[in-house]
Design a protein around this motif. Sequence first.
Motif, short mmCIF file in Angstrom:
data_model
loop_
_atom_site.label_atom_id
_atom_site.label_comp_id
_atom_site.label_asym_id
_atom_site.label_seq_id
_atom_site.Cartn_x
_atom_site.Cartn_y
_atom_site.Cartn_z
N GLU A 80 3.02 -1.26 14.73
CA GLU A 80 3.78 -0.64 13.64
C GLU A 80 3.15 -0.83 12.27
O GLU A 80 3.57 -0.19 11.31
CB GLU A 80 5.20 -1.22 13.65
N PHE A 81 2.15 -1.70 12.15
CA PHE A 81 1.53 -1.97 10.86
C PHE A 81 0.82 -0.71 10.36
O PHE A 81 0.00 -0.14 11.07
CB PHE A 81 0.55 -3.13 10.98
N ALA A 82 1.14 -0.29 9.16
CA ALA A 82 0.63 0.99 8.65
C ALA A 82 -0.59 0.82 7.75
O ALA A 82 -0.56 0.09 6.76
CB ALA A 82 1.72 1.71 7.88
N GLU A 83 -1.66 1.51 8.12
CA GLU A 83 -2.88 1.55 7.30
C GLU A 83 -2.53 2.12 5.93
O GLU A 83 -1.86 3.14 5.81
CB GLU A 83 -3.91 2.45 7.98
N GLY A 84 -2.95 1.43 4.87
CA GLY A 84 -2.71 1.89 3.51
C GLY A 84 -1.35 1.50 2.95
O GLY A 84 -1.04 1.83 1.81
N SER A 85 -0.52 0.80 3.74
CA SER A 85 0.80 0.36 3.26
C SER A 85 0.63 -0.75 2.23
O SER A 85 -0.46 -1.29 2.03
CB SER A 85 1.63 -0.15 4.43
N ASP A 86 1.73 -1.12 1.57
CA ASP A 86 1.68 -2.22 0.61
C ASP A 86 1.19 -3.50 1.29
O ASP A 86 0.37 -4.22 0.74
CB ASP A 86 3.05 -2.46 -0.02
N ALA A 87 1.69 -3.77 2.50
CA ALA A 87 1.27 -4.97 3.23
C ALA A 87 -0.21 -4.91 3.57
O ALA A 87 -0.92 -5.91 3.47
CB ALA A 87 2.11 -5.13 4.50
N LEU A 100 -6.56 0.63 -0.16
CA LEU A 100 -6.70 1.99 0.38
C LEU A 100 -5.71 2.87 -0.35
O LEU A 100 -4.57 2.47 -0.58
CB LEU A 100 -6.39 2.00 1.88
N GLU A 101 -6.12 4.05 -0.74
CA GLU A 101 -5.25 4.97 -1.47
C GLU A 101 -5.14 6.28 -0.71
O GLU A 101 -5.97 6.60 0.12
CB GLU A 101 -5.80 5.20 -2.87
N GLY A 102 -4.07 6.99 -1.01
CA GLY A 102 -3.89 8.31 -0.40
C GLY A 102 -3.23 8.28 0.95
O GLY A 102 -3.38 9.21 1.73
N PHE A 103 -2.49 7.21 1.25
CA PHE A 103 -1.81 7.15 2.54
C PHE A 103 -0.34 7.31 2.38
O PHE A 103 0.26 7.02 1.46
CB PHE A 103 -2.08 5.81 3.24
#
Length: 103
Positions: A80-87, A100-103
């Motif tokens: 469930e960990f999302a690429e580009g998320s705050d975490a 990472l930006e644009g997610f």
Amino acid sequence: MSACTSCGACCASFRVDFSVFETQERGGSVPDGLVVEVTSSTRRMRGTDHTPPRCAALTGKIGATIACGIYEWRPSPCREFAEGSDACNRARNRHGLAALEGF
């Protein structure tokens, strides 16, 4: 190529806790040898409670080339960990990697 295949910062930044039912012992897919008991109903990926944390299933160098030794069998928090998320960006920052930006 996804940043996740060359980053690995999340695997070396957070505790990874999940239901006992995700372990092989209880019918799930997470290998029992890579988990430690937290409570009677919760397990944790081995190594993620160390200081600094680093999942025992992670191989390679953070920010270069990494791999998850149990990718197909990883627990739900990893799925469930999302690429580009705050975490994700907090983990990347901890390891000196750009957000990472644009997610």
